[in-house]
Design a protein around this motif. Structure first.
Motif, PDB file in Angstrom:
ATOM      1  N   MET A   1      43.305  40.283  49.721  1.00  0.00           N
ATOM      2  CA  MET A   1      42.530  40.985  50.751  1.00  0.00           C
ATOM      3  C   MET A   1      43.266  40.930  52.083  1.00  0.00           C
ATOM      4  SD  MET A   1      38.822  40.033  52.403  1.00  0.00           S
ATOM      5  CE  MET A   1      37.889  40.329  50.911  1.00  0.00           C
ATOM      6  N   ARG A 127      33.927  41.226  46.521  1.00  0.00           N
ATOM      7  CA  ARG A 127      34.714  41.240  45.281  1.00  0.00           C
ATOM      8  C   ARG A 127      34.267  42.363  44.358  1.00  0.00           C
ATOM      9  NH1 ARG A 127      33.848  35.568  45.456  1.00  0.00           N
ATOM     10  NH2 ARG A 127      32.582  35.575  43.554  1.00  0.00           N
ATOM     11  N   ASP A 132      39.592  45.578  49.742  1.00  0.00           N
ATOM     12  CA  ASP A 132      40.889  44.943  49.970  1.00  0.00           C
ATOM     13  C   ASP A 132      41.340  45.034  51.431  1.00  0.00           C
ATOM     14  OD1 ASP A 132      41.388  47.616  50.081  1.00  0.00           O
ATOM     15  OD2 ASP A 132      42.797  47.675  48.401  1.00  0.00           O
ATOM     16  N   THR A 160      38.403  36.019  47.640  1.00  0.00           N
ATOM     17  CA  THR A 160      39.655  36.111  46.886  1.00  0.00           C
ATOM     18  C   THR A 160      39.953  34.859  46.073  1.00  0.00           C
ATOM     19  OG1 THR A 160      40.848  35.347  48.856  1.00  0.00           O
ATOM     20  CG2 THR A 160      40.687  37.712  48.521  1.00  0.00           C
ATOM     21  N   GLU A 161      39.419  33.708  46.524  1.00  0.00           N
ATOM     22  CA  GLU A 161      39.666  32.443  45.836  1.00  0.00           C
ATOM     23  C   GLU A 161      38.321  31.738  45.637  1.00  0.00           C
ATOM     24  OE1 GLU A 161      42.484  30.152  48.065  1.00  0.00           O
ATOM     25  OE2 GLU A 161      43.603  31.942  48.650  1.00  0.00           O
TER      26      GLU A 161
END
Length: 233
Positions: A1, A127, A132, A160-161
């Motif tokens: 992202m 998500r 992005d 993202t994580e």
């Protein structure tokens, strides 16, 4: 992202996706409004607009920053709002930073309003939507409020994580200037539980999406499924 973290005054042009963060207290309060049954939250551009909306819709619940004032039903405090039954009601909210930030990006294709209490749901929606390129609007202290920046950075990482831990980000928020001012009574219209309520991670399972409706910027809750569920939002 590709995540950018900007203060309101630093915004240039219209972002495609904007996440407007106000931890202490606008978007913690808005989340509590939905938890208390509110149908929608109208984000007012000024105190006069909020009062005009209240006058036109006497059944709407108007709230503002600071001390109580004529025409307003309550103040921008999660500790106070949690005792109010808002089932099916419309809330009109005007705050110093949060509502200003949301209105500043009202032309974006997706506007989310966020705080720690809806952090995971917000990250999950980013998500699911495969966002992005996201602009995080850090509303407090001209973009320097560490509680808002910490929450924004945490959401960006969670988007993202998924394994990102919250402890360090919550610590920063707890040690922020805003937390100290609320705890010490520097700000008016405060409940003793406000700081603790603003630091409750993922208390609510929904994200909050703002969009234009009949010339008003309206915030609504959006239940976000687990990523394993097959659904489109």
């Amino acid at each position: 992202m590709d995540a950018r973290f900007l203060g309101i005054a630093e915004l240039v042009g219209t972002p495609r996706v904007a996440v407007v963060v106000d931890v202490m207290r606008a978007f913690t309060v808005a989340a509590w409004a939905f938890a208390q049954g509110a149908e929608k939250v109208v984000l007012a551009g000024s105190l006069d607009e909020a009062l005009a909306l209240k006058a036109h819709h006497p059944d709407w619940v108007a709230l503002k920053d600071g001390p109580s004032a004529p025409g307003f039903d309550t103040v921008n405090s999660p500790g106070l709002l949690r005792s109010i039954d808002l089932d099916g009601r419309t809330v009109v909210q005007k705050t110093t930073a949060g509502t200003v930030g949301a209105l500043a990006v009202k032309e974006a294709s997706l506007v989310l309003c966020a705080s720690f209490v809806v952090a995971e749901a917000t990250a999950r929606l980013l998500r699911i939507r495969e966002c992005d390129d996201v602009t995080f609007v850090v509303t407090g202290e001209d973009g320097r409020a560490d509680e808002d920046l910490a929450c924004a950075q945490y959401i960006a990482l969670r988007a993202t994580e998924a394994g990102t831990e919250a402890a360090e980000f919550l610590r920063r928020a707890a040690e922020s200037r805003a937390a100290a001012e609320l705890a010490e009574g520097v700000r008016q219209g405060v409940h003793p539980d406000d700081v603790a309520l603003c630091l409750e991670l993922d208390r609510f399972p929904f994200a909050m999406v703002a969009a234009s409706e009949d010339s008003l910027m309206v915030l609504r809750s959006c239940t976000v499924p687990a990523l394993t569920d097959e659904v489109s939002i």
